[in-house]
Design an enzyme around this catalytic site. Structure first.
Site, short mmCIF file in Angstrom:
data_model
loop_
_atom_site.label_atom_id
_atom_site.label_comp_id
_atom_site.label_asym_id
_atom_site.label_seq_id
_atom_site.Cartn_x
_atom_site.Cartn_y
_atom_site.Cartn_z
N CYS A 18 -5.56 -2.16 6.53
CA CYS A 18 -6.44 -1.02 6.26
C CYS A 18 -7.82 -1.42 5.75
O CYS A 18 -8.81 -0.82 6.12
CB CYS A 18 -5.77 -0.03 5.32
SG CYS A 18 -4.74 -0.77 4.07
N CYS A 31 0.84 -1.20 0.00
CA CYS A 31 0.00 0.00 0.00
C CYS A 31 0.87 1.26 0.00
O CYS A 31 0.61 2.21 -0.72
CB CYS A 31 -0.92 -0.01 1.21
SG CYS A 31 -1.98 1.45 1.30
#
Length: 374
Positions: free
Chosen positions: A201, A104
């Site tokens: 996340c 990410c």
């Protein structure tokens, strides 16, 4: 003479948490031209139909208004799905245990977001990561561990290139987490008392097993000891990671001693989960690894050998290693045998306080023989 920062535009990735809020505040106080940007990476409506991203964006808006900066929201759901989530699923499908946070940062926060920030006229981007940036006299950027050892996030930033780091600021790197909270409270920021987010996340507080089963159908199979004893059924190889203790459902079954059971191997082709007793079970120990997707934070030759330290998982002391690099691959030889080296996880290299870069673990070896981990 004070530096005039007003002509330097910094776009801050704001999540609605205390760290990124204080990041924006500190840069504003230092006189920079600051813009806040909220990244929506995942459609995360919870079971009550409440989109948690909406709540987080409200917090971003409240903080931005408090400190007097403009703010925007940008949607990276497609980029996130294509570059991070598909990778995450593919890794699990192949029996590995991925680290989506590393990907990410590489693909979203310091690529998609960085590109977007440039369209806003940014000179730099900034995030609330606990890491430090230092420029040497030649203008080369070095990434150092965050001062708060318990919060240092260089492990997750290890795939960043020199080009990405040149455009990056980490204003919290020299602070302790307790100081960051104190700054937020003193400034009366709306997020001062907000608890830190945990977990991956896109899973947030959800049950990981339930979440994964929505995307990958689980295939039950046999759970065996290394010497061939059948210990029952496993729920699906993707739910287990090398070195894992809990969740095996065999606590009451004993071998020749009373030691707890651990996952010591996987055989994807036969759909077998191997278990063994003892934290330092011999099948969990290895002496070297192969890694790919090797990325260093500065320019390096195509082939070289490096003596340094490494981490094989986030919360772990450094271990001495010798790294033989060839293009984007590396063989990492350990000074001492290491436990539970897990394919799919990041191996990260350090020289003292400096993070040199890292790669993704493909295979562990014990005295030259591959470990049965995938």
């Amino acid at each position: 003479m004070m530096t005039d920062n007003s002509k330097t535009r910094v776009v801050v990735g704001m999540s609605g948490g205390v760290d990124s809020s204080v990041t924006a505040l500190l840069l504003k106080e230092q006189g920079y031209d600051v813009i806040g940007v909220f990244m929506k990476n995942w459609d995360d409506t919870d079971e009550f139909g409440v989109c948690t991203a909406t709540e987080d964006y409200k917090d971003v808006a409240a903080v931005a208004d408090q400190i007097g900066i403009p703010y925007y929201s940008v949607n990276f759901e497609k980029e996130y799905w294509d570059r991070v989530f598909e990778y995450f699923l593919a890794e699990y499908r192949s029996g590995r245990t991925p680290n989506p946070d590393v990907m990410c940062n590489k693909e979203i926060k310091f690529k998609a977001f960085l590109d977007y920030a440039m369209t806003l006229g940014a000179d730099y981007v900034a995030t609330g990561h606990y890491a430090q940036i230092k420029r040497d006299e030649n203008g080369v950027v070095h990434m150092l561990r965050g001062l708060d050892k318990g919060k240092d996030q260089t492990y997750f930033l290890s795939q960043l290139s020199q080009e990405q780091l040149q455009k990056t600021m980490f204003p919290l790197g020299h602070l302790q987490k307790s100081e960051v909270r104190a700054i937020a409270e003193q400034a009366g920021l709306a997020t001062a008392k907000k608890k830190d987010s945990t977990g991956i996340c896109f899973i947030s507080e959800k049950n990981f097993k339930t979440f994964l089963s929505h995307y990958l159908p689980a295939q039950k199979g046999r759970m065996m000891t290394v010497d061939g004893r059948d210990m029952g059924e496993h729920a699906g190889l993707m739910y287990y990671t090398i070195g894992q203790r809990g969740g095996l459902g065999i606590g009451g079954q004993q071998g020749g001693d009373n030691k707890p059971w651990f996952v010591v191997g996987k055989d994807l082709s036969q759909n077998i989960l191997y278990v063994g007793q003892g934290f330092y079970h011999e099948s969990l120990m290895s002496t070297s690894l192969d890694a790919s997707v090797i990325q260093f934070t500065r320019e390096v030759p195509e082939e070289f050998t490096l003596e340094c330290t490494a981490k094989f998982r986030y919360r772990q002391p450094d271990s001495k290693v010798t790294v033989h690099v060839k293009k984007d691959k590396a063989k990492v030889v350990f000074a001492e045998p290491q436990r539970a080296i897990t394919p799919g996880q990041a191996v990260v290299f350090y020289d003292g306080h400096e993070c040199l870069g890292g790669g993704i673990i493909d295979m562990a070896y014990k005295d030259g023989e591959p470990c049965q981990y995938i």
